[in-house]
Design an enzyme around this catalytic site. Sequence first.
Site, PDB file in Angstrom:
ATOM      1  CG  ASP A  47      -4.026  -6.968   0.325  1.00 61.27           C
ATOM      2  OD1 ASP A  47      -3.558  -5.903   0.764  1.00 61.27           O
ATOM      3  OD2 ASP A  47      -4.615  -7.805   1.050  1.00 61.27           O
ATOM      4  CB  SER A  48      -3.460  -1.334  -1.051  1.00 57.62           C
ATOM      5  OG  SER A  48      -2.095  -1.388  -1.426  1.00 57.62           O
ATOM      6  CG  ASP A  86      -0.053  -7.581   0.946  1.00 58.16           C
ATOM      7  OD1 ASP A  86       0.481  -8.018   1.986  1.00 58.16           O
ATOM      8  OD2 ASP A  86      -0.583  -6.451   0.880  1.00 58.16           O
ATOM      9  CE  LYS A 115       1.868  -6.159   3.915  1.00 59.72           C
ATOM     10  NZ  LYS A 115       0.424  -6.378   4.183  1.00 59.72           N
ATOM     11  CD  GLU A 117      -4.246  -7.970   5.949  1.00 60.79           C
ATOM     12  OE1 GLU A 117      -5.357  -8.197   6.500  1.00 60.79           O
ATOM     13  OE2 GLU A 117      -4.104  -7.136   5.040  1.00 60.79           O
ATOM     14  CD  GLU A 184      -3.141  -0.903   7.585  1.00 59.02           C
ATOM     15  OE1 GLU A 184      -2.635  -1.948   7.120  1.00 59.02           O
ATOM     16  OE2 GLU A 184      -3.970  -0.218   6.963  1.00 59.02           O
TER      17      GLU A 184
HETATM   18  O1  KIV Z   1      -1.661  -3.614   0.845  1.00 59.47           O
HETATM   19  C1  KIV Z   1      -1.053  -2.683   1.365  1.00 59.47           C
HETATM   20  O2  KIV Z   1      -0.858  -1.601   0.778  1.00 59.47           O
HETATM   21  C2  KIV Z   1      -0.555  -2.870   2.724  1.00 59.47           C
HETATM   22  C3  KIV Z   1       0.053  -1.682   3.396  1.00 59.47           C
HETATM   23  C4  KIV Z   1      -1.012  -0.769   3.844  1.00 59.47           C
HETATM   24  C5  KIV Z   1       0.940  -2.083   4.510  1.00 59.47           C
HETATM   25  O3  KIV Z   1      -0.675  -3.916   3.267  1.00 59.47           O
END
Ligand code: KIV
Length: 300
Positions: A47-48, A86, A115, A117, A184
């Site tokens: 989600d970055s 994500d 993934k 959080e 992280e």
């Molecule tokens: O969204 C992302 O890039 C991440 C990484 C920093 C692990 O969750």
Amino acid sequence: MGKVTVPSVRARKVRSGADPIVMVTAYDAPGARIADEAGVDIILVGDSVAMVVLGHDSTLEVSVDEMVHHTAAVARSGARSLIVADMPWLSYHLSVEDTVRNAAALVRAGAGAVKLEGGAKRVPMVSAIVDAEIPVMGHLGLTPQSVHAMGGFKVQGREQGAADVLVEHALALQEAGCFSLVLEGIPSEVGRIVTSAVDIPTIGIGAGPDCDGQVLVFHDVLGIEDRITPRFVRRYANLKSDAVAALEAWANDVRTGGFPAAQESYHLPPGIETDHYPEDPGATIGLYGAAAPTEESRTA
Ligand code: KIV
């Protein structure tokens, strides 16, 4: 080399003699092809994307539909790497049904796992997703979707007892069925303690060298994002400045008439008469039928 699978990643503990896992983010097909040809194990459609591609200030802005869009683009690359997508903020917080439906949308787009959080409080959602046969990667420590609750993107787990708390969360996620964990933004010592406490592999980003693998953001490793360089980033290329220099060179060629050359242009076959058209050396017909700019139109 065959496709990287979830069980093969689940088995990758360095203490059992496995090679460290390499994970990098990618958000589109060319990025995924680059990552895959480089031989990474996992491509994370992070989600970055919200920050490094879509220009937002946090990851909170990205939606499930946008994550689906980017995951599908990555999957169309045909990568052999495992694709993990994500789950964006609020896509796994409201109800179990909503959570499983959102995870399934990412799998239908081409992800092999999702993934999310958070620690022990995510256990009911993790269990439900795993029950739907969708593998889940956990994410602990500095969880960017909690940016407001954390008061900024701050290193976590520095206080006395923090390692014990993180170990509890990591064990809860492992028990719920996570096949791996991202750690992280935590001190290296805490990264080492959590890694040795769990049987599933940990993948670190700013969590020290003792994790079972490492992850970085594509735009950071390649120097496409050059505005901020967090301490944990090592840059292996400067693609942003290379790209600026390349486009400047091309712009200069266009402006000085050096582009396109004859071999970069299409030509009429021999024998086609054009003599009855008036001579106008300043205006050629471009590939899409548009008249190329003349010196006068450029400087007007
Ligand atoms: O969204 C992302 O890039 C991440 C990484 C920093 C692990 O969750």
